[in-house]
Design a protein around this motif. Sequence first.
Motif, short mmCIF file in Angstrom:
data_model
loop_
_atom_site.label_atom_id
_atom_site.label_comp_id
_atom_site.label_asym_id
_atom_site.label_seq_id
_atom_site.Cartn_x
_atom_site.Cartn_y
_atom_site.Cartn_z
N ARG A 172 -19.45 -34.75 -98.84
CA ARG A 172 -19.15 -33.67 -99.57
C ARG A 172 -17.58 -33.28 -99.39
NH1 ARG A 172 -23.76 -28.90 -98.20
NH2 ARG A 172 -25.37 -29.99 -99.05
N ASP A 173 -16.91 -33.35 -98.32
CA ASP A 173 -15.58 -33.30 -98.51
C ASP A 173 -14.75 -34.39 -99.30
OD1 ASP A 173 -13.04 -31.89 -97.26
OD2 ASP A 173 -12.82 -33.95 -96.64
N ALA A 174 -14.01 -33.91 -100.28
CA ALA A 174 -13.37 -35.08 -101.02
C ALA A 174 -12.41 -35.81 -100.31
CB ALA A 174 -12.52 -34.24 -101.91
N ALA A 175 -11.57 -35.38 -99.38
CA ALA A 175 -10.60 -36.47 -98.62
C ALA A 175 -11.62 -37.43 -97.59
CB ALA A 175 -9.63 -35.45 -97.82
N ALA A 176 -12.34 -36.79 -96.96
CA ALA A 176 -13.43 -37.71 -96.19
C ALA A 176 -14.11 -38.75 -97.02
CB ALA A 176 -14.35 -36.84 -95.39
N ALA A 177 -14.59 -38.38 -98.39
CA ALA A 177 -15.45 -39.24 -99.16
C ALA A 177 -14.69 -40.34 -99.60
CB ALA A 177 -16.10 -38.45 -100.27
N VAL A 178 -13.19 -39.97 -100.28
CA VAL A 178 -12.36 -40.94 -100.34
C VAL A 178 -12.11 -42.10 -99.43
CG1 VAL A 178 -10.11 -41.29 -101.41
CG2 VAL A 178 -11.34 -39.72 -102.27
N GLY A 179 -11.77 -41.36 -98.12
CA GLY A 179 -11.59 -42.25 -97.21
C GLY A 179 -12.57 -43.27 -96.78
N VAL A 180 -13.87 -42.70 -96.68
CA VAL A 180 -14.98 -43.52 -96.52
C VAL A 180 -15.16 -44.64 -97.58
CG1 VAL A 180 -17.53 -43.59 -96.49
CG2 VAL A 180 -16.22 -41.77 -95.64
N VAL A 181 -14.97 -44.50 -98.82
CA VAL A 181 -15.24 -45.25 -100.02
C VAL A 181 -14.04 -46.31 -99.76
CG1 VAL A 181 -14.93 -45.75 -102.41
CG2 VAL A 181 -16.23 -43.58 -101.48
N LEU A 182 -12.78 -46.11 -99.68
CA LEU A 182 -11.81 -46.93 -99.57
C LEU A 182 -12.03 -47.98 -98.20
CD1 LEU A 182 -8.73 -45.13 -100.70
CD2 LEU A 182 -10.17 -46.60 -102.19
N GLY A 183 -12.64 -47.23 -97.18
CA GLY A 183 -12.73 -48.11 -95.93
C GLY A 183 -13.65 -48.77 -96.23
N LEU A 184 -14.77 -48.54 -96.68
CA LEU A 184 -15.87 -49.22 -97.01
C LEU A 184 -15.61 -50.61 -98.02
CD1 LEU A 184 -19.07 -49.47 -96.67
CD2 LEU A 184 -19.37 -48.36 -98.77
N LEU A 185 -14.77 -50.40 -99.09
CA LEU A 185 -14.31 -51.31 -99.88
C LEU A 185 -13.31 -52.44 -99.12
CD1 LEU A 185 -13.51 -49.44 -103.30
CD2 LEU A 185 -15.50 -50.69 -102.47
N TYR A 186 -12.41 -52.10 -98.47
CA TYR A 186 -11.19 -52.75 -97.85
C TYR A 186 -11.70 -53.16 -96.37
CZ TYR A 186 -8.72 -51.29 -101.78
OH TYR A 186 -8.25 -51.13 -102.95
N LEU A 187 -12.50 -52.69 -95.72
CA LEU A 187 -12.82 -53.24 -94.34
C LEU A 187 -13.41 -54.47 -94.29
CD1 LEU A 187 -13.19 -52.36 -91.39
CD2 LEU A 187 -15.47 -51.44 -91.71
N PHE A 188 -14.46 -54.70 -95.14
CA PHE A 188 -15.07 -56.31 -94.77
C PHE A 188 -14.01 -57.39 -95.11
CE2 PHE A 188 -18.79 -53.56 -95.38
CZ PHE A 188 -19.71 -54.18 -94.70
N PRO A 189 -13.09 -57.29 -96.25
CA PRO A 189 -12.22 -58.18 -96.39
C PRO A 189 -11.21 -58.35 -95.25
CG PRO A 189 -12.26 -56.91 -98.62
CD PRO A 189 -13.28 -56.40 -97.33
N ILE A 190 -10.70 -57.29 -94.48
CA ILE A 190 -10.17 -57.20 -93.32
C ILE A 190 -10.70 -57.80 -91.94
CG2 ILE A 190 -8.77 -55.76 -91.71
CD1 ILE A 190 -8.32 -53.87 -93.95
N LEU A 204 -19.71 -61.80 -93.92
CA LEU A 204 -18.99 -60.77 -94.18
C LEU A 204 -18.42 -60.29 -95.60
CD1 LEU A 204 -16.59 -60.48 -91.15
CD2 LEU A 204 -18.47 -58.74 -91.71
N GLU A 205 -18.08 -61.60 -96.14
CA GLU A 205 -17.53 -61.56 -97.63
C GLU A 205 -18.83 -61.34 -98.47
OE1 GLU A 205 -15.74 -65.45 -97.84
OE2 GLU A 205 -13.61 -64.61 -97.23
N GLN A 206 -20.07 -62.10 -97.82
CA GLN A 206 -21.08 -61.71 -98.78
C GLN A 206 -21.90 -60.38 -98.70
OE1 GLN A 206 -23.51 -64.81 -96.89
NE2 GLN A 206 -23.18 -66.31 -98.39
N ALA A 207 -21.56 -59.67 -97.73
CA ALA A 207 -22.03 -58.36 -97.47
C ALA A 207 -21.16 -57.39 -98.04
CB ALA A 207 -22.40 -58.04 -96.16
N GLY A 208 -19.87 -57.45 -97.96
CA GLY A 208 -18.77 -56.34 -98.41
C GLY A 208 -19.04 -56.23 -100.05
N PRO A 209 -19.06 -54.79 -100.33
CA PRO A 209 -19.14 -54.38 -101.72
C PRO A 209 -18.00 -55.12 -102.55
CG PRO A 209 -18.53 -52.51 -100.34
CD PRO A 209 -19.11 -53.74 -99.38
N MET A 210 -16.71 -54.94 -102.12
CA MET A 210 -15.68 -55.39 -102.80
C MET A 210 -15.64 -56.92 -102.99
SD MET A 210 -11.64 -54.49 -102.66
CE MET A 210 -10.99 -55.58 -101.29
N SER A 211 -15.64 -57.57 -101.74
CA SER A 211 -15.45 -59.12 -101.57
C SER A 211 -16.64 -59.81 -102.60
CB SER A 211 -15.63 -59.49 -100.27
OG SER A 211 -16.60 -58.98 -99.71
N ALA A 212 -17.84 -59.06 -102.50
CA ALA A 212 -18.90 -59.60 -102.99
C ALA A 212 -18.94 -59.41 -104.63
CB ALA A 212 -20.22 -59.21 -102.75
#
Length: 256
Positions: A172-190, A204-212
Amino acid sequence: MRALHAEWIKLRTVAGTGWLVLAAVVLTVGLSVAVCAAVSAGMGPGQDPTRLSLTGVDLGQAVVAILAVLALSGEYGSGLIHVTLAATPRRPAVLAAKATLVGGLALAAGVVAVGGSLLAGRLLLPGRGFTPAHGYALLSLASGPTLRAAAGSVLYLALIALLSLGIAGIVRDAAAAVGVVLGLLYLFPILASLVGNPTWQRHLEQAGPMSAGLAVQATVGLTSLPVRPWVGLAVLAAWAAAALLIGGLALCLRDA
């Protein structure tokens, strides 16, 4: 259809929508131009000109995510969500309308951004040594792998928008939602880069939404990829579907 019409009026009359779509295109093409102007064929063998040209998608996806999050979280922040749900009591219809429009905008922006990025690669990469004489074919959508990478990149941006919309419904909260999305995208490659075990790194590369999902851009060395191109995009689609399902349930079960 009434929900779709109402959401379209809101989306197109908010000043930020147009600017975010423009920013997604400009940043995607801009980063691709910078990469194509800086890279050199002499930097190493086996480089992928198509993937190099589409590097800007890595940055453009962040703006697409913000656009999608604001389409729902912005209404919670302003209180407009109360009016929306009073006018359209069927909450799944509201989410479906938002998903259709946000996904459509992401597709439109993606077509322009990906087309501009490939054009930049077509014009700039030959001057950096990526020529037939050095074993690199000129970029062309007539090439099956390049066409797949281009179409897949457009779909990738649309799926990122849907994933972000679903997370906005959960958080719901915009700032928190953006943080969750970006964290989800970039966390797996890191995490994959930090893990020393090759097996876990591959998982991890197979499961990550961005890397996959971005595996769809590859046109060379496909056998060495952690996941096949279309399979990787399907992994991202599963993430987006799960986020929309949970976000839809949260929208329906929780008070506005």
